[in-house]
Structures are given as structure tokens and as C-alpha cells.
Design a protein around this motif. Structure first.
Motif, short mmCIF file in Angstrom:
data_model
loop_
_atom_site.label_atom_id
_atom_site.label_comp_id
_atom_site.label_asym_id
_atom_site.label_seq_id
_atom_site.Cartn_x
_atom_site.Cartn_y
_atom_site.Cartn_z
N ASN A 140 0.84 -1.20 0.00
CA ASN A 140 0.00 0.00 0.00
C ASN A 140 0.87 1.25 0.00
O ASN A 140 1.99 1.24 0.52
CB ASN A 140 -0.92 0.01 1.22
CG ASN A 140 -1.88 -1.17 1.20
OD1 ASN A 140 -2.39 -1.52 0.15
ND2 ASN A 140 -2.10 -1.78 2.35
N GLY A 141 0.35 2.33 -0.55
CA GLY A 141 1.05 3.61 -0.57
C GLY A 141 0.61 4.49 0.59
O GLY A 141 -0.25 4.11 1.40
N SER A 142 1.17 5.67 0.69
CA SER A 142 0.85 6.59 1.79
C SER A 142 -0.61 7.08 1.70
O SER A 142 -1.20 7.46 2.70
CB SER A 142 1.81 7.78 1.80
OG SER A 142 1.70 8.49 0.57
#
Length: 156
Positions: A140-142
Motif C-alpha cells: 500500500n502507498g501513503s
């Protein structure tokens, strides 16, 4: 024969201590083995194998196959024919009992055995449980932080 020292391998590997003892056992038992009966180990595909032993002269009733704690044992027991006295000029056909052992890897199961034309063939399959198979983990990204916090709040 001296044992092989596997301690340098333990520094960077975990859980292979059983492998070292299997290898040591195989090296010792190979010297004691007289090569009877001869056998082949064949890879049929990625997860299927076959062991074929030359057991000419043995009936199905005189052969036994057993698996216990990851060791496949094949035994052949010839009954003594004391009532039948034969006089040989040359005796080249082995007529003796035997015991042959094979160490099986984890998740390898014996699925079948057949005896035809003096050959005993044992079929093996490697069946890795679904939970042991590798799986992909999404990264997952930020921007997904709010989603993760939301899911954590749902669980709590």
C-alpha cells in the motif's frame, strides 16, 4: 567414516538441522547398502516422482511397503523352500530377503504401488498445503493510510 560438520551453514539458515542429520544418515547407510535390489528414482513432473525396484522372483505377497515418519521402507521376504532341494551349477539370481529405505521430503506422500514384470513401482506426489504455498502481499502507498486506520477501527 567421519561426520561432516554443518555448523557453518547454521549461521545463515534456520530449521535445516533435520536436513543435516538426514544427509549424515544417508552417507552412513549408503556404505552399508549392498545395492540389492537395484532401483531407479524418476521425476515425472514438478510434483510427481516414481521409485522403481527390480524385484524379480518376488510375489506381491512377499513384498511390503511402509511409510513412517518420513521414511519409506520397502521389504522383500523370501520364504525358505527347505522342502525343495535344488542343486545349482551356477546361482546368479538373487533369492534373498531385502530392506530398502528412502527418506521422503516434507509433503511427499505415497499415492500408489504396482508390481508388473518383476518391477515394483511406487508413485509419490508432493502436495504442499495451500497455507504453505507462497502468496503475494499487496504494498500500500501513503494514500492508503486512511483505509488502513479505518479497517483497524472496524476490527477494534
Amino acid at each position: 567414516m567421519n561426520s561432516i560438520d554443518f555448523s557453518p551453514l547454521y549461521r545463515s539458515s534456520i530449521g535445516f538441522d533435520r536436513f543435516a542429520s538426514l544427509l549424515d544418515h544417508a552417507l552412513r547407510s549408503d556404505q552399508n547398502n549392498n545395492g540389492y535390489p537395484p532401483y531407479n528414482i524418476e521425476v515425472l513432473d514438478e510434483n510427481r516422482y516414481a521409485i522403481t525396484l527390480a524385484v524379480a522372483g518376488f510375489s506381491r505377497d512377499e513384498l511390503s511397503i511402509e511409510v513412517e515418519q518420513g521414511v519409506l521402507t520397502v521389504k522383500g521376504s523370501k520364504a525358505n523352500d527347505s522342502k525343495e532341494q535344488r542343486q545349482y551349477l551356477h546361482r546368479g539370481i538373487a533369492n534373498r530377503s531385502f530392506e530398502r529405505k528412502f527418506n521422503l521430503a516434507e509433503f511427499v506422500e505415497v499415492t500408489n504401488a504396482s508390481s508388473d514384470d518383476g518391477l515394483l513401482t511406487i508413485s509419490l506426489t508432493k502436495e504442499i498445503p495451500e497455507k504453505m504455498k507462497p502468496k503475494q502481499i499487496a504494498i500500500n502507498g501513503s494514500n492508503d493510510k486512511a483505509t488502513i486506520e479505518h479497517q483497524a477501527n472496524k476490527v477494534a
